[in-house]
Enzyme design. Structure first.
Site, mmCIF file in Angstrom:
data_model
loop_
_atom_site.group_PDB
_atom_site.id
_atom_site.type_symbol
_atom_site.label_atom_id
_atom_site.label_comp_id
_atom_site.label_asym_id
_atom_site.label_seq_id
_atom_site.Cartn_x
_atom_site.Cartn_y
_atom_site.Cartn_z
ATOM 1 N N ARG A 20 7.807 11.745 32.629
ATOM 2 C CA ARG A 20 8.238 11.703 34.042
ATOM 3 C C ARG A 20 7.516 12.730 34.904
ATOM 4 N NH1 ARG A 20 14.352 12.564 34.417
ATOM 5 N NH2 ARG A 20 14.207 11.005 32.775
ATOM 6 N N ASP A 61 8.799 1.234 25.673
ATOM 7 C CA ASP A 61 8.350 0.576 26.901
ATOM 8 C C ASP A 61 7.028 -0.150 26.678
ATOM 9 O OD1 ASP A 61 10.526 1.633 28.326
ATOM 10 O OD2 ASP A 61 9.454 3.499 28.706
ATOM 11 N N ASP A 85 7.023 2.406 19.678
ATOM 12 C CA ASP A 85 7.185 2.833 21.065
ATOM 13 C C ASP A 85 8.179 1.844 21.681
ATOM 14 O OD1 ASP A 85 6.606 3.957 23.671
ATOM 15 O OD2 ASP A 85 5.323 2.217 24.025
HETATM 16 C C1 G6P Z 1 7.584 5.753 29.041
HETATM 17 C C2 G6P Z 1 6.945 4.967 30.177
HETATM 18 C C3 G6P Z 1 6.455 5.901 31.265
HETATM 19 C C4 G6P Z 1 7.570 6.846 31.701
HETATM 20 C C5 G6P Z 1 8.069 7.628 30.512
HETATM 21 C C6 G6P Z 1 9.197 8.595 30.857
HETATM 22 O O1 G6P Z 1 6.582 6.360 28.318
HETATM 23 O O2 G6P Z 1 5.868 4.199 29.695
HETATM 24 O O3 G6P Z 1 6.013 5.130 32.362
HETATM 25 O O4 G6P Z 1 7.118 7.735 32.702
HETATM 26 O O5 G6P Z 1 8.522 6.717 29.514
HETATM 27 O O6 G6P Z 1 10.357 7.883 31.174
HETATM 28 P P1 G6P Z 1 11.693 8.549 31.704
HETATM 29 O O7 G6P Z 1 12.718 7.468 31.495
HETATM 30 O O8 G6P Z 1 11.977 9.745 30.872
HETATM 31 O O9 G6P Z 1 11.476 8.899 33.133
HETATM 32 MG MG MG Z 2 4.690 2.043 25.931
#
Ligand code: G6P
Ligand code: MG
Length: 215
Positions: free
Chosen positions: A52, A14, A12
């Site tokens: 998102r 983030d 993963d």
């Molecule tokens: C990761 C983060 C989430 C975020 C998601 C979508 O999983 O942990 O907090 O909402 O990515 O990110 P994006 O950049 O597509 O908005």
């Molecule tokens: Mg993560």
């Protein structure tokens, strides 16, 4: 020589390789404030690993008024534009401790390396961090229909890496992410606290403690 019983490691992004959660927090916070919806760091925790639109739905659940699809898409777009401004300043200094060493160890052992992030900004973040070329396959989140905890994103990575799920090690910091790895039939290495990541096979505090031969 491969010292591991696995043939691929799927990371993963983030919270594992870099900490973008704070940038997501700042972007959601500004949006929530503009809508008069309560939003704090604790709420942000629940959004880790959630895509998102799913995150926005959770935030808007706290709003007294409802939003139609067009309005919702515009709000998601506004958040994303602010988020992209914030991550524009990211660099190699935003790599979490041990991340580069873990990627190098997996590479040295001859395993395949994948990235399974639901973030549609993952490619940009990898470029900013200077590690885009270290992955054999990066899932394009735009092509994934079901977010974590659904196993789709990890199964897609395994398939494209050409490795059976049972021979993949998944690395995740979010509860939903660990569930996705287990549902995919993979070994789950949790990054964080064992009392939170209860489904993980092994939990370590961060990639600085990553030891491929131990799993
Ligand atoms: C990761 C983060 C989430 C975020 C998601 C979508 O999983 O942990 O907090 O909402 O990515 O990110 P994006 O950049 O597509 O908005
Ligand atoms: Mg993560």
């Amino acid at each position: 020589m491969n010292p591991s019983r696995f043939q691929a490691v799927i990371f993963d992004l983030d919270g594992v390789i870099t900490d973008t959660a704070h940038y997501h927090y700042l972007a959601w916070k500004r949006l929530a404030d503009s809508l008069g919806v309560h939003f704090d760091e604790a709420f942000n925790e629940q959004l880790k690993g959630i895509d998102r639109m799913g995150s926005l739905a959770l935030i808007l659940a706290g709003s007294p008024r409802s939003y139609n699809l067009e309005e919702t898409l515009a709000l998601a777009d506004a958040k994303n534009r602010h988020y992209q401004e914030l991550i524009g300043t990211m660099s190699t200094s935003d790599l979490l401790p041990g991340a580069v060493e873990a990627l190098a160890a997996v590479r040295a052992a001859g395993l395949r390396i994948g990235l399974a992030s639901v973030s549609k900004n993952a490619f940009t973040v990898l470029e900013k961090l200077g590690i885009a070329d270290r992955f054999d396959y990066v899932v394009d989140a735009a092509l994934i229909a079901r977010g974590k905890p659904d196993p789709e994103i990890f199964l897609n990575a395994a398939e494209r890496l050409g490795v059976a799920p049972a021979l993949c090690l998944g690395v995740e910091d979010a509860v939903a992410g660990v569930s996705a790895i287990k549902a995919a039939g993979m070994f789950a290495l949790g990054i964080g606290k064992p009392e939170v990541l209860t489904e993980a096979d092994v939990v370590i505090p961060g990639l600085a403690q990553f030891r491929l031969a131990d799993y």
